[in-house]
Each structure stands twice: as structure tokens, then as C-alpha cells.
Design a protein around this motif. Structure first.
Motif, PDB file in Angstrom:
ATOM      1  N   SER A  96       0.830  -1.214   0.000  1.00  0.00           N
ATOM      2  CA  SER A  96       0.000   0.000   0.000  1.00  0.00           C
ATOM      3  C   SER A  96       0.865   1.265   0.000  1.00  0.00           C
ATOM      4  N   TYR A  97       2.011   1.220   0.683  1.00  0.00           N
ATOM      5  CA  TYR A  97       2.901   2.385   0.687  1.00  0.00           C
ATOM      6  C   TYR A  97       3.483   2.616  -0.708  1.00  0.00           C
ATOM      7  N   MET A  98       3.859   1.528  -1.385  1.00  0.00           N
ATOM      8  CA  MET A  98       4.393   1.664  -2.735  1.00  0.00           C
ATOM      9  C   MET A  98       3.312   2.177  -3.681  1.00  0.00           C
ATOM     10  N   TRP A  99       2.062   1.722  -3.479  1.00  0.00           N
ATOM     11  CA  TRP A  99       0.954   2.223  -4.283  1.00  0.00           C
ATOM     12  C   TRP A  99       0.805   3.727  -4.086  1.00  0.00           C
ATOM     13  N   GLU A 100       0.904   4.177  -2.830  1.00  0.00           N
ATOM     14  CA  GLU A 100       0.788   5.607  -2.540  1.00  0.00           C
ATOM     15  C   GLU A 100       1.887   6.395  -3.245  1.00  0.00           C
ATOM     16  N   ILE A 101       3.109   5.895  -3.226  1.00  0.00           N
ATOM     17  CA  ILE A 101       4.207   6.598  -3.902  1.00  0.00           C
ATOM     18  C   ILE A 101       3.900   6.736  -5.384  1.00  0.00           C
ATOM     19  N   GLU A 102       3.369   5.678  -5.986  1.00  0.00           N
ATOM     20  CA  GLU A 102       3.080   5.719  -7.420  1.00  0.00           C
ATOM     21  C   GLU A 102       1.848   6.542  -7.772  1.00  0.00           C
ATOM     22  N   ASN A 103       0.887   6.656  -6.865  1.00  0.00           N
ATOM     23  CA  ASN A 103      -0.409   7.219  -7.243  1.00  0.00           C
ATOM     24  C   ASN A 103      -0.868   8.471  -6.517  1.00  0.00           C
ATOM     25  N   LYS A 104      -0.355   8.756  -5.356  1.00  0.00           N
ATOM     26  CA  LYS A 104      -0.821   9.915  -4.598  1.00  0.00           C
ATOM     27  C   LYS A 104      -0.169  11.192  -5.105  1.00  0.00           C
ATOM     28  N   GLU A 105      -0.877  12.286  -4.916  1.00  0.00           N
ATOM     29  CA  GLU A 105      -0.376  13.581  -5.373  1.00  0.00           C
ATOM     30  C   GLU A 105       0.753  14.097  -4.483  1.00  0.00           C
ATOM     31  N   VAL A 106       0.647  13.875  -3.191  1.00  0.00           N
ATOM     32  CA  VAL A 106       1.670  14.374  -2.275  1.00  0.00           C
ATOM     33  C   VAL A 106       2.221  13.210  -1.462  1.00  0.00           C
ATOM     34  N   VAL A 107       3.428  12.821  -1.793  1.00  0.00           N
ATOM     35  CA  VAL A 107       4.120  11.768  -1.058  1.00  0.00           C
ATOM     36  C   VAL A 107       5.549  12.233  -0.857  1.00  0.00           C
ATOM     37  N   ARG A 108       6.044  12.096   0.363  1.00  0.00           N
ATOM     38  CA  ARG A 108       7.407  12.539   0.661  1.00  0.00           C
ATOM     39  C   ARG A 108       8.171  11.427   1.366  1.00  0.00           C
ATOM     40  N   PRO A 109       8.638  10.445   0.587  1.00  0.00           N
ATOM     41  CA  PRO A 109       9.408   9.379   1.225  1.00  0.00           C
ATOM     42  C   PRO A 109      10.737   9.925   1.752  1.00  0.00           C
ATOM     43  N   SER A 110      11.256   9.272   2.760  1.00  0.00           N
ATOM     44  CA  SER A 110      12.547   9.699   3.315  1.00  0.00           C
ATOM     45  C   SER A 110      13.655   9.457   2.303  1.00  0.00           C
ATOM     46  N   ALA A 111      14.781  10.118   2.522  1.00  0.00           N
ATOM     47  CA  ALA A 111      15.937   9.931   1.647  1.00  0.00           C
ATOM     48  C   ALA A 111      16.378   8.475   1.666  1.00  0.00           C
ATOM     49  N   GLU A 112      16.319   7.867   2.839  1.00  0.00           N
ATOM     50  CA  GLU A 112      16.704   6.460   2.965  1.00  0.00           C
ATOM     51  C   GLU A 112      15.776   5.570   2.137  1.00  0.00           C
ATOM     52  N   LYS A 113      14.474   5.834   2.204  1.00  0.00           N
ATOM     53  CA  LYS A 113      13.503   5.030   1.453  1.00  0.00           C
ATOM     54  C   LYS A 113      13.684   5.255  -0.052  1.00  0.00           C
ATOM     55  N   LEU A 114      13.939   6.501  -0.456  1.00  0.00           N
ATOM     56  CA  LEU A 114      14.190   6.782  -1.872  1.00  0.00           C
ATOM     57  C   LEU A 114      15.412   6.024  -2.369  1.00  0.00           C
ATOM     58  N   ALA A 115      16.458   5.984  -1.563  1.00  0.00           N
ATOM     59  CA  ALA A 115      17.674   5.266  -1.941  1.00  0.00           C
ATOM     60  C   ALA A 115      17.385   3.771  -2.088  1.00  0.00           C
ATOM     61  N   MET A 116      16.572   3.219  -1.209  1.00  0.00           N
ATOM     62  CA  MET A 116      16.222   1.801  -1.282  1.00  0.00           C
ATOM     63  C   MET A 116      15.393   1.504  -2.532  1.00  0.00           C
ATOM     64  N   ILE A 117      14.490   2.412  -2.866  1.00  0.00           N
ATOM     65  CA  ILE A 117      13.665   2.244  -4.071  1.00  0.00           C
ATOM     66  C   ILE A 117      14.554   2.306  -5.306  1.00  0.00           C
ATOM     67  N   ALA A 118      15.447   3.292  -5.349  1.00  0.00           N
ATOM     68  CA  ALA A 118      16.350   3.433  -6.491  1.00  0.00           C
ATOM     69  C   ALA A 118      17.211   2.187  -6.661  1.00  0.00           C
ATOM     70  N   THR A 119      17.732   1.665  -5.564  1.00  0.00           N
ATOM     71  CA  THR A 119      18.548   0.456  -5.624  1.00  0.00           C
ATOM     72  C   THR A 119      17.734  -0.723  -6.144  1.00  0.00           C
ATOM     73  N   ALA A 120      16.524  -0.886  -5.638  1.00  0.00           N
ATOM     74  CA  ALA A 120      15.661  -1.989  -6.068  1.00  0.00           C
ATOM     75  C   ALA A 120      15.322  -1.890  -7.549  1.00  0.00           C
ATOM     76  N   LEU A 121      15.228  -0.659  -8.053  1.00  0.00           N
ATOM     77  CA  LEU A 121      14.878  -0.439  -9.453  1.00  0.00           C
ATOM     78  C   LEU A 121      16.105  -0.280 -10.350  1.00  0.00           C
ATOM     79  N   LYS A 122      17.288  -0.414  -9.767  1.00  0.00           N
ATOM     80  CA  LYS A 122      18.552  -0.306 -10.505  1.00  0.00           C
ATOM     81  C   LYS A 122      18.660   1.033 -11.232  1.00  0.00           C
ATOM     82  N   THR A 123      18.388   2.086 -10.475  1.00  0.00           N
ATOM     83  CA  THR A 123      18.490   3.440 -11.007  1.00  0.00           C
ATOM     84  C   THR A 123      19.028   4.338  -9.905  1.00  0.00           C
ATOM     85  N   THR A 124      18.936   5.640 -10.083  1.00  0.00           N
ATOM     86  CA  THR A 124      19.419   6.582  -9.070  1.00  0.00           C
ATOM     87  C   THR A 124      18.269   7.411  -8.518  1.00  0.00           C
TER      88      THR A 124
END
Length: 106
Positions: free
Chosen positions: A32-60
């Protein structure tokens, strides 16, 4: 309406053939949190969470946050390559070096 971050996360997730659940598992978050990141208008994940997402997606993180240049996507691919290289064993690194040397001989 999704944010540019949400659109980029969805694009990269689909490109890698991941479901929301699969990405959530890799990131250590809920589906549900990943859905919110993809679909909500205002989402502010932490820098740590953004780094984890980027790593999982093999991007920056920079690419996910909206640097639209082709150079940003190239840099993201290079960063993902080096991240993977760092985690290799020494024999794997040596094998990769030999492959690169062979390609360079052309």
C-alpha cells in the motif's frame, strides 16, 4: 494524480517486470505504501527510502526525482552497474575484467 516521482517509479518497476508487492518486498515496505508513492499527489518518502527504491529499481535517486535528461538515465545505468560490481566476489570481478579486456582488443 501521480507525481513525477510516482510516474518514474511505476515506469521503472514495470520495465523490470516487478509487481507492487515485489517492489515493496525489495524495499522493505508495504504494498500500500508503494501504491501511494506511485499514485498519490503528495508523497514525501525519506531519503533512505528513496535510496532503497532506487537500488531496487537499478536506477538513481536523481533520476527518480525527475532529472529528465538522457544523461541522467545513462548515469543511473552506470551507477547500478557499479553497485552490482561492488557486490561481486573477487573472482567474479576478475572474470568481468577479462571480458572487458577482450572487448577492448577489437
Amino acid at each position: 494524480m501521480p507525481t513525477p516521482l510516482g510516474e518514474r517509479v511505476r515506469e521503472q518497476r514495470r520495465k523490470r517486470g516487478l509487481t507492487l508487492e515485489g517492489l515493496a518486498e525489495r524495499v522493505g515496505s508495504s504494498k500500500s505504501y508503494m501504491w501511494e508513492i506511485e499514485n498519490k499527489e503528495v508523497v514525501r518518502p525519506s531519503a533512505e527510502k528513496l535510496a532503497m527504491i532506487a537500488t531496487a529499481l537499478k536506477t538513481t535517486v536523481e533520476y527518480l526525482l525527475g532529472d529528465e535528461s538522457e544523461k541522467a538515465e545513462e548515469n543511473a545505468k552506470d551507477t547500478a552497474f557499479f553497485r552490482k560490481y561492488k557486490s561481486m566476489t573477487e573472482p567474479q570481478k576478475e572474470q568481468l575484467r577479462r571480458i572487458l579486456d577482450a572487448l577492448d582488443d577489437d
